[in-house]
Design a protein around this motif. Structure first.
Motif, mmCIF file in Angstrom:
data_model
loop_
_atom_site.group_PDB
_atom_site.id
_atom_site.type_symbol
_atom_site.label_atom_id
_atom_site.label_comp_id
_atom_site.label_asym_id
_atom_site.label_seq_id
_atom_site.Cartn_x
_atom_site.Cartn_y
_atom_site.Cartn_z
ATOM 1 N N ILE A 192 0.841 -1.206 0.000
ATOM 2 C CA ILE A 192 0.000 0.000 0.000
ATOM 3 C C ILE A 192 0.875 1.255 0.000
ATOM 4 C CG2 ILE A 192 -1.674 1.341 1.369
ATOM 5 C CD1 ILE A 192 -2.992 -1.337 2.126
ATOM 6 N N ALA A 193 1.945 1.215 0.768
ATOM 7 C CA ALA A 193 2.843 2.374 0.814
ATOM 8 C C ALA A 193 3.463 2.633 -0.551
ATOM 9 C CB ALA A 193 3.934 2.146 1.860
ATOM 10 N N LEU A 194 3.827 1.563 -1.244
ATOM 11 C CA LEU A 194 4.402 1.734 -2.588
ATOM 12 C C LEU A 194 3.392 2.423 -3.512
ATOM 13 C CD1 LEU A 194 6.181 -1.570 -3.736
ATOM 14 C CD2 LEU A 194 7.158 0.741 -3.716
ATOM 15 N N GLY A 195 2.153 1.975 -3.443
ATOM 16 C CA GLY A 195 1.105 2.573 -4.280
ATOM 17 C C GLY A 195 0.923 4.040 -3.952
ATOM 18 N N ASN A 196 0.952 4.355 -2.670
ATOM 19 C CA ASN A 196 0.747 5.739 -2.246
ATOM 20 C C ASN A 196 1.900 6.652 -2.661
ATOM 21 O OD1 ASN A 196 -1.749 5.223 -1.194
ATOM 22 N ND2 ASN A 196 -1.043 4.985 0.921
ATOM 23 N N ALA A 197 3.057 6.049 -2.977
ATOM 24 C CA ALA A 197 4.215 6.851 -3.402
ATOM 25 C C ALA A 197 4.211 7.126 -4.902
ATOM 26 C CB ALA A 197 5.508 6.130 -3.014
ATOM 27 N N THR A 198 3.204 6.601 -5.617
ATOM 28 C CA THR A 198 3.182 6.798 -7.077
ATOM 29 C C THR A 198 2.446 8.092 -7.457
ATOM 30 O OG1 THR A 198 1.068 5.651 -7.411
ATOM 31 C CG2 THR A 198 3.066 4.286 -7.441
ATOM 32 N N ILE A 199 2.427 8.354 -8.756
ATOM 33 C CA ILE A 199 1.756 9.569 -9.251
ATOM 34 C C ILE A 199 0.232 9.451 -9.226
ATOM 35 C CG2 ILE A 199 3.625 10.438 -10.728
ATOM 36 C CD1 ILE A 199 2.233 8.936 -13.090
ATOM 37 N N ASP A 200 -0.307 8.215 -9.064
ATOM 38 C CA ASP A 200 -1.771 8.060 -9.078
ATOM 39 C C ASP A 200 -2.226 6.969 -8.095
ATOM 40 O OD1 ASP A 200 -4.430 8.233 -9.645
ATOM 41 O OD2 ASP A 200 -4.238 7.855 -11.803
ATOM 42 N N PRO A 201 -2.141 7.272 -6.791
ATOM 43 C CA PRO A 201 -2.482 6.260 -5.777
ATOM 44 C C PRO A 201 -3.870 5.655 -5.958
ATOM 45 C CG PRO A 201 -1.482 8.166 -4.738
ATOM 46 C CD PRO A 201 -1.699 8.525 -6.183
ATOM 47 N N ASP A 202 -4.808 6.413 -6.555
ATOM 48 C CA ASP A 202 -6.167 5.875 -6.715
ATOM 49 C C ASP A 202 -6.223 4.660 -7.627
ATOM 50 O OD1 ASP A 202 -7.121 7.774 -5.070
ATOM 51 O OD2 ASP A 202 -7.980 9.051 -6.642
ATOM 52 N N ARG A 203 -5.216 4.508 -8.477
ATOM 53 C CA ARG A 203 -5.212 3.345 -9.378
ATOM 54 C C ARG A 203 -4.292 2.235 -8.872
ATOM 55 N NH1 ARG A 203 -3.680 4.309 -14.903
ATOM 56 N NH2 ARG A 203 -2.871 6.396 -14.512
ATOM 57 N N MET A 204 -3.816 2.402 -7.648
ATOM 58 C CA MET A 204 -2.930 1.383 -7.058
ATOM 59 C C MET A 204 -3.674 0.648 -5.948
ATOM 60 S SD MET A 204 0.023 1.646 -8.628
ATOM 61 C CE MET A 204 0.859 0.482 -7.563
ATOM 62 N N GLY A 205 -3.540 -0.673 -5.939
ATOM 63 C CA GLY A 205 -4.173 -1.472 -4.897
ATOM 64 C C GLY A 205 -3.333 -2.693 -4.582
ATOM 65 N N VAL A 206 -3.957 -3.623 -3.868
ATOM 66 C CA VAL A 206 -3.216 -4.837 -3.487
ATOM 67 C C VAL A 206 -4.062 -6.085 -3.748
ATOM 68 C CG1 VAL A 206 -1.816 -3.696 -1.735
ATOM 69 C CG2 VAL A 206 -3.996 -4.698 -1.063
#
Ligand code: 3MF
Ligand code: MG
Length: 343
Positions: A192-206
């Protein structure tokens, strides 16, 4: 009837080969597996990029698109959806020291090429997201890569994927070890932390896998709950695992019935089924299982989920709340044991 839709990957039916010995069952061709999955009532299939397009690295982009279209036609024939596509980067020798964290630039570029192709295939198959199991993103030899820069390279890789396609979502499937010794991002929290560090956290999940949580000594139920609470749960791999050791992919609930009950409970309570998501299986038949029983671990896992749903429906939170008020935690233990052990 289950309230859930189920998905499965072709690797769930395998030959029994392991690092210490040869196959114990014949390989079953991909098309035969897909037909059987449809007959068994699965709703969707999960694909590695090279399940969808075998030998993908040796093929042109046109060829890859053409083969993905053929696969889409086959899925339509059986009325099956594709849940996701996952680049199987751990299989290529050039990714021996990582793919997105490869220390050699050409290798990293090839990892990105394969991931872009996975996104292309996902689009053709109608899958909304890709899954990244970060199998070799860590170290065998701790000094081979500087950790901070290398983890930043992983984030940059994710950003490039998000830029490549403005709609695609990415689910990271964390696992603490195996095949890599020391993972850079081995838990749901890391993912989750990795996703939140990207340019578009809304499209990142687990994608939370039960066995992967157990392997790191964590409770899969709480990993699921954590991901749900952060609105990050895109998919699950249900299975089971005997303790902190090599990955076993046993059928769901075979080792820890109470945890399995709670995993199903958290999915039911959070309306996971109503969001159109799939309960994905990542289970293997034991090596000792014979060929004629090649699919039973899948049917049994679904059967167990249904039985646990019945238990969830019988569970009464008000009863537990009363016991909590009274400080009678012993009664809660017994309430659950009786729920699970009696009809
Ligand atoms: C390994 C896994 C993988 C992933 C799959 C999809 C082969 O422990 O769990 O199964 O689930 O590659 O990303
Ligand atoms: Mg998995």
């Amino acid at each position: 009837m289950s309230r859930f839709k189920f998905s499965v990957g072709p690797w769930n039916v395998a030959s029994g080969v392991d690092v210490y010995g040869p196959p114990t069952r014949d390989e079953i061709p991909m098309k035969e597996k897909i037909k059987k999955f449809a007959e068994m009532g699965f709703d969707a299939i999960q694909f590695h990029d090279d399940d969808a397009v075998p030998d993908i690295s040796s093929k042109s982009e046109e060829q890859i698109i053409a083969e993905a279209k053929e696969l889409k036609a086959l899925l339509d024939e059986y009325n099956l959806e594709a849940e996701f596509v996952a680049p199987r980067l751990w299989f290529e020798p050039q990714f021996k020291d990582g793919a997105y964290t490869a220390p050699i630039k050409e290798n990293w570029e090839h990892a990105m090429w394969r991931t872009y192709r996975s996104i292309d295939i996902a689009n053709i198959l109608g899958a909304k997201f890709i899954v990244l199991w970060l199998a070799r993103e860590g170290t065998l030899c701790m000094e081979s890569k500087p950790p901070v820069e290398t983890i930043q390279q992983l984030t940059k890789s994710l950003n490039l994927m998000l830029e490549y396609d403005e709609n695609i979502k990415i689910a990271i499937e964390p696992k603490p070890n195996e095949p890599i010794d020391r993972s850079y991002a081995g838990t749901v929290g890391h993912a989750i932390a990795l996703g939140n560090a990207t340019i578009d956290p809304d499209r990142m999940g687990v994608l939370v896998e039960s066995a992967h949580s157990t392997m790191v000594g964590l409770e899969a139920t709480h990993d699921l709950a954590f991901a749900i609470a952060q609105n990050k749960l895109l998919s699950v791999h249900i299975n089971d695992q005997n303790g902190i050791k090599y990955d076993q992919d046993k059928i769901f609930a075979a080792e820890n019935l109470r945890s399995a009950f709670n995993q199903i409970k958290v999915l039911c309570d959070s309306d996971y089924d109503k969001e159109g998501k799939y309960v994905g299986l990542d289970v293997k038949a034991m090596r000792s299982t014979s060929f004629e029983h090649s699919y039973e671990h899948l049917a049994n896992t679904i059967k167990v989920v249904k039985m646990l749903e019945d238990k969830v429906d019988k569970f009464d939170q008000a009863v537990v709340d009363e016991y909590v008020k009274d400080g009678n935690y012993e009664a809660i233990e017994m309430y659950i044991l009786e729920l699970l052990l009696t009809k």
